[in-house]
Design a protein around this motif. Structure first.
Motif: not given
Length: 198
Positions: A170-198
């Motif tokens: 996860p990443f976040c930035c506030s280029p022209l301000s300060e104090g942006l609040e972001v609530r990250f609810t998931r951070f997971a790692v797994g296998p790459a998608d098998r296909r480019l198109h579903d």
């Protein structure tokens, strides 16, 4: 794109690139507050280099994917959050939501020495949970996103050297301000998608 066999990354097991002003674990979530005028960008059009945005990173090996969910109240121009994939300061991808023209936009910046930027408006996603997935297969990273339980949207197909050691999270930035609040609810790692198109 269904995703199976992933595992949740413990917030404490990843490392910060440029720690934010504040980061607090609240139950299963991580609430992050940005520092002032933070960003990731290299040269194109603006003429400056910024590499001081906040990213919480873990290894992204070949054949794997990272998935991040978040909710944010974007208020200032260029407020942004999503997924960072990084090999070094000159080679990285950031993809997710950015506030532009007073509306949230789904987009990506791909940087290989210099940055580019692509985006599309998603005003209906404002204030809702967004999930972004970056999937590394062969010589490419496929970026997708969805709002809540809606359909996946393809954002970008970008090159990444097969030999590169990459990290992502996860990443976040506030280029022209300060104090942006972001609530990250998931951070997971797994296998790459098998296909480019579903």
């Amino acid at each position: 794109m269904p995703w199976h066999d992933g595992y949740t990354v413990d917030w404490a097991d990843a490392h910060w690139l440029n720690p934010p002003r504040a980061a607090a674990v609240e139950g299963p979530d991580l609430r992050v507050t940005t520092r002032a005028r933070t960003d990731f960008w290299r040269t194109t059009s603006y003429g400056f280099v910024h590499d001081d945005g906040h990213a919480l990173l873990t290894d992204l090996s070949a054949g794997s994917a990272v998935e991040v969910s978040f909710v944010a109240d974007f208020r200032a121009l260029y407020d942004q959050a999503g997924v960072m994939v990084r090999t070094d300061s000159e080679n990285w991808i950031k993809t997710g939501i950015e506030l532009t023209d007073s509306a949230p936009h789904l987009g990506a910046v791909v940087t290989r020495g210099v940055s580019d930027w692509s985006m599309a408006p998603v005003p209906e996603w404002a204030g809702r949970q967004v999930t972004v997935r970056a999937s590394r297969t062969g010589d490419a990273v496929t970026c997708r996103a969805r709002c809540e339980d809606g359909p996946w949207r393809m954002i970008r197909l970008a090159p990444l050297d097969t030999r590169a050691q990459a990290s992502a999270g996860p990443f976040c930035c506030s280029p022209l301000s300060e104090g942006l609040e972001v609530r990250f609810t998931r951070f997971a790692v797994g296998p790459a998608d098998r296909r480019l198109h579903d």
